[in-house]
Design a protein around this motif. Sequence first.
Motif, PDB file in Angstrom:
ATOM      1  N   VAL A  58      -4.263  -4.906 -12.465  1.00 17.86           N
ATOM      2  CA  VAL A  58      -4.068  -6.174 -13.170  1.00 17.86           C
ATOM      3  C   VAL A  58      -3.365  -7.046 -12.223  1.00 17.86           C
ATOM      4  O   VAL A  58      -2.318  -6.679 -11.404  1.00 17.86           O
ATOM      5  CB  VAL A  58      -3.142  -5.806 -14.292  1.00 17.86           C
ATOM      6  N   PRO A  59      -4.180  -8.192 -12.011  1.00 16.75           N
ATOM      7  CA  PRO A  59      -3.464  -9.153 -11.095  1.00 16.75           C
ATOM      8  C   PRO A  59      -2.240  -9.733 -11.494  1.00 16.75           C
ATOM      9  O   PRO A  59      -1.947  -9.567 -12.781  1.00 16.75           O
ATOM     10  CB  PRO A  59      -4.662 -10.459 -11.188  1.00 16.75           C
ATOM     11  N   PHE A  60      -1.282  -9.970 -10.481  1.00 15.93           N
ATOM     12  CA  PHE A  60      -0.118 -10.455 -10.894  1.00 15.93           C
ATOM     13  C   PHE A  60       0.566 -11.526  -9.803  1.00 15.93           C
ATOM     14  O   PHE A  60       0.180 -11.164  -8.405  1.00 15.93           O
ATOM     15  CB  PHE A  60       1.056  -9.492 -11.017  1.00 15.93           C
ATOM     16  N   GLY A  61       1.127 -12.607 -10.198  1.00 14.43           N
ATOM     17  CA  GLY A  61       1.812 -13.366  -9.182  1.00 14.43           C
ATOM     18  C   GLY A  61       0.851 -14.119  -8.268  1.00 14.43           C
ATOM     19  O   GLY A  61       1.158 -14.860  -7.196  1.00 14.43           O
ATOM     20  N   GLY A  62      -0.388 -14.363  -8.759  1.00 15.24           N
ATOM     21  CA  GLY A  62      -1.325 -15.288  -8.021  1.00 15.24           C
ATOM     22  C   GLY A  62      -1.989 -14.519  -6.786  1.00 15.24           C
ATOM     23  O   GLY A  62      -3.153 -15.009  -6.503  1.00 15.24           O
ATOM     24  N   ARG A  63      -1.621 -13.583  -6.332  1.00 17.38           N
ATOM     25  CA  ARG A  63      -2.245 -12.638  -5.212  1.00 17.38           C
ATOM     26  C   ARG A  63      -2.120 -11.344  -5.297  1.00 17.38           C
ATOM     27  O   ARG A  63      -2.599 -10.746  -4.140  1.00 17.38           O
ATOM     28  CB  ARG A  63      -1.844 -13.465  -3.901  1.00 17.38           C
ATOM     29  N   TYR A  64      -1.301 -10.537  -5.999  1.00 20.97           N
ATOM     30  CA  TYR A  64      -0.809  -9.317  -5.985  1.00 20.97           C
ATOM     31  C   TYR A  64      -1.789  -8.566  -7.143  1.00 20.97           C
ATOM     32  O   TYR A  64      -2.204  -9.179  -8.039  1.00 20.97           O
ATOM     33  CB  TYR A  64       0.527  -8.950  -6.181  1.00 20.97           C
ATOM     34  N   ARG A  65      -1.702  -7.179  -7.091  1.00 25.49           N
ATOM     35  CA  ARG A  65      -2.097  -6.599  -8.198  1.00 25.49           C
ATOM     36  C   ARG A  65      -0.680  -5.671  -8.691  1.00 25.49           C
ATOM     37  O   ARG A  65       0.359  -5.396  -7.594  1.00 25.49           O
ATOM     38  CB  ARG A  65      -3.036  -5.269  -7.933  1.00 25.49           C
ATOM     39  N   LEU A  66      -0.562  -5.064  -9.701  1.00 24.48           N
ATOM     40  CA  LEU A  66       0.562  -4.439 -10.312  1.00 24.48           C
ATOM     41  C   LEU A  66       1.023  -3.201  -9.258  1.00 24.48           C
ATOM     42  O   LEU A  66       1.974  -3.028  -8.893  1.00 24.48           O
ATOM     43  CB  LEU A  66       0.572  -3.987 -11.536  1.00 24.48           C
ATOM     44  N   ILE A  67       0.000  -2.498  -8.982  1.00 25.56           N
ATOM     45  CA  ILE A  67       0.321  -1.362  -8.050  1.00 25.56           C
ATOM     46  C   ILE A  67       0.641  -1.591  -6.667  1.00 25.56           C
ATOM     47  O   ILE A  67       1.601  -0.765  -6.111  1.00 25.56           O
ATOM     48  CB  ILE A  67      -1.118  -0.510  -7.884  1.00 25.56           C
ATOM     49  N   ASP A  68       0.826  -2.815  -6.102  1.00 23.20           N
ATOM     50  CA  ASP A  68       1.269  -3.412  -4.903  1.00 23.20           C
ATOM     51  C   ASP A  68       2.678  -3.129  -4.823  1.00 23.20           C
ATOM     52  O   ASP A  68       3.217  -2.950  -3.484  1.00 23.20           O
ATOM     53  CB  ASP A  68       0.828  -4.857  -4.774  1.00 23.20           C
ATOM     54  N   PHE A  69       3.509  -3.128  -5.863  1.00 25.53           N
ATOM     55  CA  PHE A  69       4.970  -3.244  -5.869  1.00 25.53           C
ATOM     56  C   PHE A  69       5.458  -1.844  -5.858  1.00 25.53           C
ATOM     57  O   PHE A  69       6.135  -1.698  -4.739  1.00 25.53           O
ATOM     58  CB  PHE A  69       5.558  -3.913  -7.194  1.00 25.53           C
ATOM     59  N   ILE A  70       4.939  -0.806  -6.361  1.00 22.95           N
ATOM     60  CA  ILE A  70       5.498   0.469  -6.249  1.00 22.95           C
ATOM     61  C   ILE A  70       4.649   0.887  -4.823  1.00 22.95           C
ATOM     62  O   ILE A  70       5.508   1.675  -4.082  1.00 22.95           O
ATOM     63  CB  ILE A  70       4.929   1.467  -7.278  1.00 22.95           C
ATOM     64  N   LEU A  71       3.354   0.713  -4.476  1.00 22.34           N
ATOM     65  CA  LEU A  71       3.079   1.097  -3.280  1.00 22.34           C
ATOM     66  C   LEU A  71       3.716   0.609  -1.942  1.00 22.34           C
ATOM     67  O   LEU A  71       3.982   1.346  -1.009  1.00 22.34           O
ATOM     68  CB  LEU A  71       1.500   0.846  -3.143  1.00 22.34           C
ATOM     69  N   SER A  72       4.038  -0.700  -1.894  1.00 23.69           N
ATOM     70  CA  SER A  72       4.686  -1.292  -1.147  1.00 23.69           C
ATOM     71  C   SER A  72       6.254  -0.752  -0.682  1.00 23.69           C
ATOM     72  O   SER A  72       6.774  -0.467   0.023  1.00 23.69           O
ATOM     73  CB  SER A  72       4.677  -2.756  -1.250  1.00 23.69           C
ATOM     74  N   ASN A  73       6.732  -0.629  -2.259  1.00 25.45           N
ATOM     75  CA  ASN A  73       8.288   0.113  -1.977  1.00 25.45           C
ATOM     76  C   ASN A  73       8.063   1.527  -1.402  1.00 25.45           C
ATOM     77  O   ASN A  73       9.214   1.695  -0.545  1.00 25.45           O
ATOM     78  CB  ASN A  73       8.682  -0.012  -3.551  1.00 25.45           C
ATOM     79  N   MET A  74       7.107   2.102  -1.616  1.00 27.24           N
ATOM     80  CA  MET A  74       7.167   3.473  -0.811  1.00 27.24           C
ATOM     81  C   MET A  74       6.787   3.441   0.444  1.00 27.24           C
ATOM     82  O   MET A  74       7.667   4.004   1.240  1.00 27.24           O
ATOM     83  CB  MET A  74       6.121   4.339  -1.584  1.00 27.24           C
ATOM     84  N   VAL A  75       6.010   2.476   1.016  1.00 28.04           N
ATOM     85  CA  VAL A  75       5.819   2.388   2.413  1.00 28.04           C
ATOM     86  C   VAL A  75       6.929   1.930   2.994  1.00 28.04           C
ATOM     87  O   VAL A  75       7.232   2.462   4.205  1.00 28.04           O
ATOM     88  CB  VAL A  75       4.471   1.423   2.728  1.00 28.04           C
ATOM     89  N   ASN A  76       7.617   0.734   2.443  1.00 26.25           N
ATOM     90  CA  ASN A  76       8.762   0.404   2.999  1.00 26.25           C
ATOM     91  C   ASN A  76      10.030   1.320   3.000  1.00 26.25           C
ATOM     92  O   ASN A  76      10.932   1.278   3.770  1.00 26.25           O
ATOM     93  CB  ASN A  76       9.353  -0.973   2.193  1.00 26.25           C
ATOM     94  N   SER A  77       9.952   2.266   2.282  1.00 25.57           N
ATOM     95  CA  SER A  77      10.865   3.364   2.081  1.00 25.57           C
ATOM     96  C   SER A  77      10.527   4.533   2.941  1.00 25.57           C
ATOM     97  O   SER A  77      11.229   5.494   3.151  1.00 25.57           O
ATOM     98  CB  SER A  77      11.004   3.913   0.798  1.00 25.57           C
ATOM     99  N   GLY A  78       9.494   4.342   4.019  1.00 27.65           N
ATOM    100  CA  GLY A  78       9.031   5.350   5.036  1.00 27.65           C
ATOM    101  C   GLY A  78       8.275   6.609   4.563  1.00 27.65           C
ATOM    102  O   GLY A  78       7.955   7.311   5.184  1.00 27.65           O
TER     103      GLY A  78
END
Length: 342
Positions: free
Chosen positions: A30-50
């Motif tokens: 589901v699109p969110f915030g004009g340019r993201y998808r909901l999965i972007d948040f958990i996936l980015s957090n995981m990547v940023n956490s190494g």
Amino acid sequence: MIKKLLGVIDATTYCEELEELTVNRSLAAVPFGGRYRLIDFILSNMVNSGIESVAIFPKFQYRSLMDHLGSGKNWDLNRKRDGLFFFPSPMLDGESNGIGSFNHFAANIDYFNRSKQQYALISNCFTVFNMDFKPVLEWHINSQCDITEIRKNGKSLHMYLVKTSLLKELIETRETTGYTCMRDVVTDIHHTHKLCIYEYNGFAEIIDSVQSYFKVSMGLLEPETWKKLYVQSHPIYTKVKDEPPTRYLKGAQVQNSMIANGCLIEGTVENSIISRAVKIGKGSIIKNSIIMQKCQIGENCVLDSVILDKDVKVESGTIMSGSKDYPYVIRKGTVQGALMKS
């Protein structure tokens, strides 16, 4: 320590309250915030956490999700070792009442057997947040926990940290124990595992209805919320699309809004989120609304508290309005005419 963590994202969740936005896509997409998808948040957090190995377990309408994530390049997960993995669901009966179906995992047990990470983070795909999981893992190890459930204000965020060996044991013994997912384990008062609770104090919102989607989206227009969610040192990644800057033609007026690239604005936009490649005609007024990608709004339209899904065409002279509690939702790819006033 950071390489000890395996990422597991459950993308099978279906919310009836979000049906208007998930007819043609999974909740994770589901699109969110004009340019993201909901999965972007958990996936980015995981990547940023190494985390270097992430498995996604989808079930419903996952074509758009796979198209969005591709090889995982935008998240630096297109690698020879580890990386991004998709494990579409077999024909499950919907027996799981929580995140991470053990039957779904069992059908792909080779992934867990081959993984060298000592711990696994199992998460939902519908939480909007920005979190570093390294302190959670360190706390989990130092506290000698078997399972750590992440919560906010005492409510579960449907995220669980567990030793990979224990996760495999729970998968293998599911028929004997009757556990179908992690939620079954942590809510069973008779389990013998040491359960710990990690209270997260940062910004985190669960999207499980049109109302929560609209409320959290509109909250992005508040500077304080924006600063909590979009942190320069801990970015949220998404699929990169090369589009030209937005063009504001004569007569265009924009106030307190988020406008993505590639738009053509001739009308008035207030307190709204406008996604990529949206066209808003002369004399049209868009207020308190979410307009998704490639929507076309004709001239002299009035939209207030409206959610337009992707590729919606609004003919000139159309008036549509909802409210902050009950936004008016238009499904993807439909046409709204001036006689269809609401």
